[in-house]
Scaffold this active site. Structure first.
Site, PDB file in Angstrom:
ATOM      1  N   PRO A  93       0.857  -0.900  -0.036  1.00  0.00           N
ATOM      2  CA  PRO A  93       0.087   0.136  -0.007  1.00  0.00           C
ATOM      3  C   PRO A  93       0.933   1.215   0.027  1.00  0.00           C
ATOM      4  CG  PRO A  93      -0.969  -1.578   1.585  1.00  0.00           C
ATOM      5  CD  PRO A  93       0.358  -2.002   0.748  1.00  0.00           C
ATOM      6  N   CYS A  94       0.175   2.260  -0.688  1.00  0.00           N
ATOM      7  CA  CYS A  94       1.225   3.371  -1.155  1.00  0.00           C
ATOM      8  C   CYS A  94       0.899   4.632  -0.259  1.00  0.00           C
ATOM      9  CB  CYS A  94       1.122   3.557  -2.518  1.00  0.00           C
ATOM     10  SG  CYS A  94      -0.678   3.890  -3.129  1.00  0.00           S
ATOM     11  N   GLN A  95      -0.188   4.487   0.518  1.00  0.00           N
ATOM     12  CA  GLN A  95      -0.467   5.856   1.061  1.00  0.00           C
ATOM     13  C   GLN A  95       0.681   6.718   1.701  1.00  0.00           C
ATOM     14  OE1 GLN A  95      -2.157   2.957   1.105  1.00  0.00           O
ATOM     15  NE2 GLN A  95      -4.340   3.253   0.495  1.00  0.00           N
ATOM     16  N   PHE A  97       3.532   6.777   1.294  1.00  0.00           N
ATOM     17  CA  PHE A  97       4.728   7.291   0.362  1.00  0.00           C
ATOM     18  C   PHE A  97       4.135   8.441  -0.387  1.00  0.00           C
ATOM     19  CE2 PHE A  97       5.236   2.476   0.580  1.00  0.00           C
ATOM     20  CZ  PHE A  97       6.145   2.405   1.563  1.00  0.00           C
ATOM     21  N   ASN A 132       4.256   0.959  -7.411  1.00  0.00           N
ATOM     22  CA  ASN A 132       4.147   1.899  -6.398  1.00  0.00           C
ATOM     23  C   ASN A 132       3.931   3.284  -7.097  1.00  0.00           C
ATOM     24  OD1 ASN A 132       3.677   2.795  -3.590  1.00  0.00           O
ATOM     25  ND2 ASN A 132       4.411   0.720  -3.250  1.00  0.00           N
TER      26      ASN A 132
END
Length: 398
Positions: A93-95, A97, A132
Site C-alpha cells: 500500500p502506497c498511502q 509514500f 507503487n
C-alpha cells in the site's frame, strides 16, 4: 497446477485491477492476498465467482487475509510453493509514500514492504512485478536529511536473494489509460535481464493500442462522455434515495472498448450521482465556467470565490485527466456541476463497465483509515489496460 499455464500470485491485490489485466493477457492466478473485505469482495465477485480465474489452493480460504497473518499461519504451505511460481505481482500500500497525500514515514502500511520481501524469499518466483507511487523513490526527511528511499531498500534486498533488478517511472497515459498517472515499476528476474521488459513494453505498445483501436492520448470526454447525467436517471439499485445515470451514445473507441460486454439497456454499475447542496452546485458551475484548463485550484489562487476545500481539480473535456485520488470531491466534472461517479473514475482507470464494484460508495472522517469504499478501491488499483500489456510482455519473456 497445469504445466502449460503461466501462474502468478497477486499480493496487496485490492479490487483486482492488476489481476484483471493479467487474466486478459493469458495468465492464471493461484491466489490473491487482500485484507480489506470490500476490496476482496469486488475481486471475488469478478475474478473468482464470475471468471473462475484463480485455482486457489485448499489450504487458503477464499476470504480477506493480511499478508502478515498468511506468512505466520501458512508458512509451511507457502514453502511448498517455493520455485513453482512463475510470477508474483503487487506493490505494498502506497498511502504513506504518496506525494499527493500526507507523506508519513510512520504510516504502519510502510512496514508491509518487509512482509513483501519475506514472501518473495519464501516463494522465489521466476519473475516479480512491483508497482507503487512515485513517492516510493523519494526518501523521507529526518533531522533535515533525506533517508534511503523504500525503492532502494527493496532493490537491495531482492538482489541479495539473487534477482536481477531494473526499475522505471512510467506514465500510463502513454499506454492507452486516459490519465496522467506516473508509477514506479520494479521488475525482478532470476535468469533474465529485466531491462528487456521495459524495452519490450515500449516496443509492443503501438501494436497493442492498434489492436484495441485506441489513439493516445485519450481525453476525459473520450473516456466518460457517454455517461452524462443528461442521458437520464433511474433509482440506484444498491443505494436507496440516490439516482444513477443511463448510457448515452458511444462516441469514441475507448468507450466502445469499455462497454464491450454491455448494451444500452443495461444498468450502469456504480454510476450513482452524489446529492449536492444548491450552494455546491453553484460553486461547481462557477468552476466549470471560470477555470480554462484541467488543473488543481486552491483557495490561495483566488480564482474561485467561496472555495474552502484545500484543492479541487476542474476537469476539461479535451484534456487528459490528472492522477485519480481516493477522495471523490477532489474532482469536478467537465460539463455538469457535480463530482464524478465511481463508474466514471473506473473508466478513467480503464476498468471495463462489466467489472462490478462492491461495498460502500464512499466514507469520511476517521473511517477513511479503515474503510476501502468503491471510490478508494478504484483509485488504488493498477489500471487493467496497462496491466494487460505488462502481462503480455512478461508472458513473452517467460
Amino acid at each position: 497446477m497445469n504445466s502449460k499455464e503461466k501462474y502468478y500470485i497477486d499480493l496487496f491485490a485490492g479490487c483486482g485491477g492488476l489481476s484483471l489485466g493479467l487474466q486478459k493477457a493469458g495468465w492464471k492466478g493461484i491466489f490473491a492476498v487482500e485484507k480489506n473485505k470490500d476490496a476482496f469482495e469486488t475481486l471475488k465477485t469478478n475474478l473468482i465467482d464470475k471468471e473462475g480465474h484463480f485455482e486457489w489452493p485448499d489450504f487458503l480460504n477464499k476470504e480477506p487475509i493480511d499478508i502478515k497473518e498468511l506468512l505466520t499461519k501458512k508458512n509451511k504451505e507457502l514453502c511448498e510453493l517455493s520455485g513453482k511460481v512463475d510470477l508474483v505481482v503487487g506493490g505494498p500500500p502506497c498511502q504513506g509514500f504518496s506525494m499527493a497525500g500526507k507523506r508519513d514515514s510512520n504510516d504502519i502500511r510502510n512496514t508491509l514492504v518487509k512482509s513483501y520481501i519475506k514472501f518473495i524469499k519464501i516463494i522465489m518466483p521466476k519473475m516479480l512485478f512491483l508497482e507503487n507511487v512515485h513517492g516510493f523513490t523519494v526518501g523521507f526527511e529526518k533531522d533535515g536529511k533525506k533517508g534511503k528511499p523504500y525503492s532502494q531498500y527493496v532493490a537491495e534486498r531482492l538482489k541479495k536473494l539473487g534477482y536481477n533488478i531494473d526499475s522505471k517511472v512510467i506514465d500510463v497515459s502513454e499506454y492507452g489509460v486516459p490519465q496522467r498517472r506516473k508509477r514506479f515499476i520494479l521488475i525482478g528476474m532470476l535468469d533474465k535481464d529485466p531491462k528487456e521488459f521495459f524495452k519490450k513494453l515500449d516496443e509492443n505498445k503501438q501494436q497493442f493500442l492498434e489492436e484495441k483501436q485506441l489513439n493516445t492520448p485519450i481525453t476525459i470526454s473520450e473516456a466518460i462522455g457517454d455517461l452524462l447525467k443528461l442521458n437520464g436517471t433511474y433509482p440506484t439499485p444498491d443505494a436507496k434515495g440516490f439516482e444513477s445515470g443511463k448510457y448515452g451514445d458511444i462516441n469514441s473507441n475507448y468507450q466502445r472498448l469499455m462497454r464491450i460486454n454491455t448494451n444500452n439497456e443495461d444498468i450502469v454499475d456504480s454510476h450513482r450521482y452524489a446529492k449536492h447542496r444548491e450552494d455546491s452546485i453553484e460553486l461547481f458551475t462557477q468552476m466549470i465556467n471560470t477555470v480554462t484548463e484541467c488543473k488543481r485550484i486552491t483557495p490561495r489562487d483566488g480564482i474561485i470565490e467561496g472555495l474552502k476545500k484545500r484543492g479541487v481539480t476542474v476537469l476539461k473535456e479535451n484534456s487528459v485527466c490528472t492522477t485519480i485520488t481516493s477522495i471523490p470531491d477532489d474532482f469536478v466534472h467537465y460539463s455538469e456541476p457535480r463530482i464524478m461517479t465511481v463508474r466514471e473514475m473506473a473508466r478513467i482507470q480503464s476498468f471495463p463497465d462489466d467489472y462490478k464494484f462492491k461495498g460502500k460508495y464512499t466514507t469520511g472522517g476517521k473511517l477513511r483509515k479503515v474503510d476501502v469504499p468503491r471510490y478508494t478501491q478504484v483509485a488504488n488499483a493498477v489500471p487493467p489496460l496497462f496491466a494487460e500489456q505488462v502481462g503480455k510482455v512478461l508472458g513473452e519473456m517467460l
